[in-house]
Scaffold this motif. Structure first.
Motif, short mmCIF file in Angstrom:
data_model
loop_
_atom_site.label_atom_id
_atom_site.label_comp_id
_atom_site.label_asym_id
_atom_site.label_seq_id
_atom_site.Cartn_x
_atom_site.Cartn_y
_atom_site.Cartn_z
N ASP A 169 0.79 -1.19 -0.18
CA ASP A 169 0.06 0.07 -0.18
C ASP A 169 1.02 1.19 0.00
OD1 ASP A 169 -1.47 2.10 0.31
OD2 ASP A 169 -2.83 1.13 1.95
N THR B 172 -4.47 -0.37 -3.81
CA THR B 172 -5.35 -0.79 -3.02
C THR B 172 -6.46 -0.19 -3.65
OG1 THR B 172 -4.59 1.17 -1.66
CG2 THR B 172 -4.50 -0.99 -0.65
N SER B 204 -3.85 -7.33 -2.95
CA SER B 204 -4.61 -6.30 -2.00
C SER B 204 -5.89 -6.79 -1.99
CB SER B 204 -4.37 -5.16 -2.61
OG SER B 204 -5.32 -4.07 -2.40
#
Lengths: 465, 615
Positions: A169, B172, B204
């Protein structure tokens, strides 16, 4: 490759973070727990009472102020995944030598689940999210000091970073980097980033976006990426509007450690702008005939080299090589190839309809003193440019005739309606049929029409068809 | 026409639901702010917003304006900003708030980030001392359905951020988009993918799935294929010649609609037209090779004329019926027809002007690896004449990828000439292209080939193969030539290709080249995985995967329409040519493809994202 990865201890045994093993004492485990909690608090601001995180009853407020069961969620999930790691509906991809996902999944990924579960709920059932505690969040800063400041040791900080990287992320990676930037000295941070490519690229991008040029240059230097550093500094010139300052800045760039090729180009850039400033200053107030007839539409500043050459062929043709604005000088200074020069000069002179200049561009004298036309570019290209500048037919014809290949010559002649050439070519090919066809395309009683007529009536030609 | 609906086509899920969800959430968010307010919308969000909530819905806000970096007059004391999470925009808003503070104006500010917040953005608010004055929220608008079979994340920056800068901030987001699709339309039985980003997105997404409630509904798609844009750069760099692609190249389709200028409409006005399957004329020609379009349109025009002509000899009753039933449809068709005829004419004109034939010929030679010297000369003259800066760059990149990099002397000379023609600041662009592997100088590569041939004389072929493998794994190469051979991307030259009756996906490039991305998808679906394609994946730098969902085994057996729907996600953008090729493939194989892309791209957009020639 699609097997479900069993929970293994490989990471814990082999990685350099050996300190963190499950079977180690509670202290380590609580440290890990702490890391998790801190990461959670990035999203869950309201976590001053961490101890009851396993209780569902407590209302949680997420980053954006929405109540979520974020922490309880993550914990439940973590617990279940430890119990039965293989029961997943979709397996993990068996990634090669990256960090084991177990450790990271343990804390960081769970934090997402909370957040994105929240997202899903909100998307499908917006009514579920009543912003009850709106005001509360607003006053708390996003990830206030207390959340990450617990990570004091370098080891903890790096673990935090590696975990963020392991869950892919970027948002999170940047968040951790921002904390590290605040809490570590540059030297240490740079040093650690050297071995962490993903994190490094995030950091560089973040600094770029924040406009932290100075730090960026330092970073590149520390990494030994001198060419990147040079380019990065050179890029700054784009932000300088004033041409004088820009020129001075470019001059200051000359000493930067560019690659050999690029150094030449940057040198050219500086020289070019320097010349352009001089030319611009004198042409702005110039009152020569040509400037009145064709007023300049824009300034020459910051134009590419070839545009500058075109400009000089247009306004300063025939000046001696000694002047900065002369085509000859520009050609020599910037090492412009003959082909490029001819193309540019041709365009400029054709635009002015000075066909004499056009002619002399191609004229070469051979040792007997005959002039002959020679060109480094194909004559069909030359015709193309002349035609685009609406050259008259007689000029066009002359150059069409110079095209070597008969097929190309014919097709160009057809394209630009050079009747004489078409007719002569067909005559030479003794192609009566084509002549007849071509005659139909012409206006009756035009000279060309009559010419074909005569040819067709000529009994001495032995037609092939 | 080749692409009219076939009988047996599986029905597609209704994606308008996604629009409704996004709209409801937005309205909910806006209603949270009491009272009248000024609403500022990021310029990039105007078109997508227009597609899900027409401006009347936003009327209660009274004042909407697209956000450009200038100051506005403000009517109300509540300001709401609907923006993409970008540091620059947040900085601008912070400045505005601080200016208000200095002037003693008291207002309330709200930023709604879409599709999500980034920490970095919120920190800017904090650093600028306006955190608290400004509140924030998220609008999770992940997917915009552009057409029945095209879903877009509308994130053109995904490409540069992810592939050039190496910033994974959108990973994401892509995962969440898949998660959203899955929640609304049911789960998938199989997932394939190739590329680093594809892997990350899958991970993800998997993390998200594991935790959400498992919906046990019938899945509406069978399979998902994730592909990174950098797996195939060749395809988006080619000139597009199917109708929709050509329209995109020349007029730039934005969010499914295009603005036709006066040269098309043959009036003094520009017209904005929606281009999707609702447009009956367009839906018939969008996937066609351009050379067929004229014939089709003129046939259509003739039919239309006949339909109009029916009026003659009608009595009053018939005329009445005609006007009531047919005329409206005919008029509509008439309007569309003249528009597309106008567009075709204008495209023809533009293309003749830039010597399109010669350009295409060069591209085809590059793809085929034929007469490379001539190609280089052509590119050189293209640069020398300062013709389109993007086209020159495109040809250079195509040359470099297909040839595994340029010879050192060519690279230097072409780069120097490029900088002379288009500006020396493009040094920065070249650095970017080099980093992405789009335009490179051959490193030691030449010596490798020399060595190979020398070694080849000494040892048998098998060993040479191994040696070559070892060498090519050293450098990150595009390996296009070898891939092309392996996958038969370029048909043998000299064979006639009837574009009216396409025989494979190569028709989208005049029969000269099958898009690599689409070929990979075809092969993987056919083999139900990557088995047997080891060499191909190795040349593509690996990173391939194929996974089966464990829980859906029972559902997989039920042979429903859904089993014939394949979702393809392009990370970093996809072109209309690729979409056309996939539609063709679907028809051949009796399945339907749904394309999810981070944005629609083409050669210009791709390269413009990599330019660094202005501040």
């Amino acid at each position: 490759m699609s097997r479900a990865k069993p929970e293994d201890d490989e990471y814990w045994n082999s990685s350099k973070f050996k300190a963190f093993t499950f079977d180690d004492d509670d202290d380590e485990f609580s440290r890990l727990k702490e890391s998790k909690r801190a990461m959670n608090s990035i999203l869950v601001v309201d976590d001053d009472d961490d101890d009851d995180e396993e209780e569902d009853g407590v209302e949680r407020v997420s980053w954006s102020g929405e109540p979520v069961g974020s922490i309880s969620w993550s914990v439940k999930e973590t617990a279940s995944s430890i119990r039965s790691g293989s029961e997943r509906s979709f397996p993990k991809i068996d990634t090669t030598p990256s960090l084991s996902k177990q450790g990271s999944g343990y804390s960081l990924s769970s934090l997402f689940k909370g957040d994105l579960y929240d997202t899903a709920v909100r998307t499908y059932a917006p009514e579920l999210r009543k912003p009850k505690s709106d005001g509360k969040t607003e006053n708390t800063s996003l990830w206030s000091a207390f959340s990450l400041e617990k990570f004091r040791s370098l080891q903890d900080k790096l673990l935090l970073l590696d975990e963020a990287v392991a869950v892919y992320d970027g948002n999170l990676i940047t968040a951790v980097l921002m904390y590290l930037k605040k809490s570590l000295s540059k030297e240490i941070l740079f040093q650690e980033l050297m071995a962490r490519d993903v994190a490094l690229r995030h950091y560089v991008h973040y600094l770029k976006e924040m406009g932290e040029q100075k730090l960026l240059v330092e970073l590149m230097k520390a990494l030994g990426r001198t060419e990147d550093m040079a380019l990065m500094q050179y890029k700054e010139h784009l932000n300088i509007k004033d041409e004088g300052q820009r020129r001075d800045f470019l001059k200051s760039c000359l000493g930067l450690p560019f690659s050999q090729d690029d150094a030449t180009h940057v040198q050219d850039h500086y020289t070019l702008l320097e010349r352009q400033i001089i030319i611009e200053a004198s042409d702005k107030k110039a009152d020569a005939e040509i400037f009145k007839k064709f007023p300049r539409k824009a300034s020459i500043l910051n134009m590419p080299i070839i545009t500058t050459l075109y400009y000089s062929c247009f306004y300063h043709y025939g000046e001696s090589e000694g002047t900065y604005s002369s085509p000859a000088n520009i050609r020599k200074t910037f090492r412009i190839s003959e082909k490029q020069y001819i193309l540019t000069a041709l365009g400029a002179r054709a635009k002015l309809k000075s066909w004499f200049d056009v002619d002399s561009l191609f004229n070469t004298k051979n040792w007997l003193g005959y002039t002959k036309k020679r060109s480094p570019v194909g004559f069909h290209r030359v015709v193309d440019i002349l035609q685009k500048n609406s050259a008259p037919v007689n000029v066009l014809q002359e150059y069409v005739n110079l095209i070597d290949s008969p097929e190309l010559k014919l097709s160009v002649a057809l394209k630009y309606k050079c009747h004489d050439i078409v007719i002569n070519t067909y005559r030479d090919l003794k192609d009566r049929q084509e002549l007849v066809v071509y005659r139909e395309k012409l206006e009756r009683d035009s000279p060309e029409y009559r010419k074909i007529q005569e040819l067709l009536n000529n009994v001495q030609i032995r037609w092939k068809n | 026409m080749a692409h009219t609906e076939w009988k047996d086509a599986p029905g597609l899920p209704d994606f308008s639901l996604l629009k409704r969800l996004a709209r409801d959430q937005l309205i909910f968010l806006l209603e949270q702010l009491p009272g009248k307010k000024d609403l500022f919308i990021d310029a990039d969000l105007m078109s997508p917003l227009d597609r899900i909530a027409n401006v009347t819905i936003l009327k209660f806000c009274l004042y909407t304006s697209s956000l450009k970096y200038t100051y506005f007059l403000f009517f109300f004391c509540r300001l709401c900003f609907l923006i993409r999470p970008r540091i620059q925009t947040v900085k601008w808003i912070s400045d505005l708030v601080n200016a208000d503070k200095v002037a003693g104006r008291f207002r309330r500010y709200k930023i709604i980030f879409t599709p999500q917040k980034f920490y970095a953005c919120e920190t800017v608010l904090e650093e600028q001392g306006v955190y608290g004055d400004v509140t924030t929220d998220e609008w999770n608008f992940y997917i915009l359905p552009l057409d029945d079979d095209i879903l877009s994340l509308e994130l053109p920056e995904f490409f540069r951020d992810n592939f050039l800068e190496g910033d994974q901030r959108w990973v994401t987001t892509a995962g969440s988009a898949l998660r959203l699709l899955q929640s609304v339309y049911g789960s998938f039985s199989k997932v394939y993918g190739i590329g680093r980003c594809a892997k990350m997105v899958y991970e993800s997404w998997r993390e998200l799935m594991e935790d959400g409630e498992q919906r046990t509904r019938q899945p509406e798609f069978a399979k998902v294929f994730l592909v990174d844009r950098d797996v195939d750069f060749v395809t988006p760099l080619c000139s597009q010649v199917v109708y929709e692609g050509l329209v995109d190249d020349l007029f730039r389709i934005k969010c499914g609609s295009v603005e036709f200028g006066p040269d098309v409409t043959s009036s003094d006005k520009s017209i904005k037209v929606m281009l999707n399957s609702q447009d009956k004329v367009f839906s018939e020609i969008r996937n066609e090779h351009f050379s067929n379009v004229f014939g089709f349109l003129s046939q259509k025009a003739k039919n239309l004329q006949t339909a109009y002509d029916k009026r003659r000899g009608m009595d009053i009753q018939q005329m009445k019926a005609f006007v009531a039933d047919e005329l409206k449809g005919l008029k509509q068709e008439h309007r569309l027809l003249s528009l597309h005829i106008g567009a075709s004419e204008s495209m023809m004109k533009k293309k003749t002007k830039q010597d399109f034939q010669e350009l295409l010929k060069t591209e085809h030679s590059l793809l085929e690896g034929f007469e490379i010297r001539e190609c280089i000369t052509y590119i050189e003259e293209h640069i020398n004449r300062q013709v389109s800066m993007i086209d020159s760059l495109r040809l250079l990149c195509l040359l470099s990828i297909t040839e595994n990099g340029l010879l050192s002397k060519d690279y230097r000379s072409l780069k120097a000439q490029y900088l002379q023609s288009y500006g020396i600041e493009h040094l920065l662009t070249f650095a970017n292209l080099r980093q992405l592997g789009l335009l490179e100088e051959q490193q030691a590569g030449e010596t490798l080939t020399v060595m190979e041939s020398k070694v080849g004389k000494l040892v048998n072929d098998k060993t040479v193969g191994k040696l070559t493998d070892a060498f090519s794994s050293l450098a990150k190469k595009s390996n296009f030539r070898a891939l092309s051979k392996r996958l038969a991307l370029v048909p043998k030259s000299g064979e006639e290709y009837d574009l009216r009756v396409p025989r494979d996906m190569a028709y989208v490039f005049s029969g000269a080249y099958i898009p690599l991305s689409c070929k990979l998808i075809e092969q993987v679906l056919e083999r139900d995985g990557w088995t047997g394609m080891e060499e191909v994946t190795r040349m593509l730098n690996g990173q391939e995967f194929a996974v089966t969902g464990g829980s859906s085994s029972s559902e997989a057996r039920s042979k429903t329409d859904a089993q014939r729907i394949v979702l393809v996600m392009f990370l970093g953008g996809c072109t209309f040519s690729e979409i056309s090729a996939l539609r063709f493939l679907g028809k051949e194989r009796g399945c339907r493809f749904i394309v999810v892309t981070t944005a629609i791209t083409n050669s210009s957009r791709l390269l413009e994202a990599l330019l660094d020639n202005s501040a």
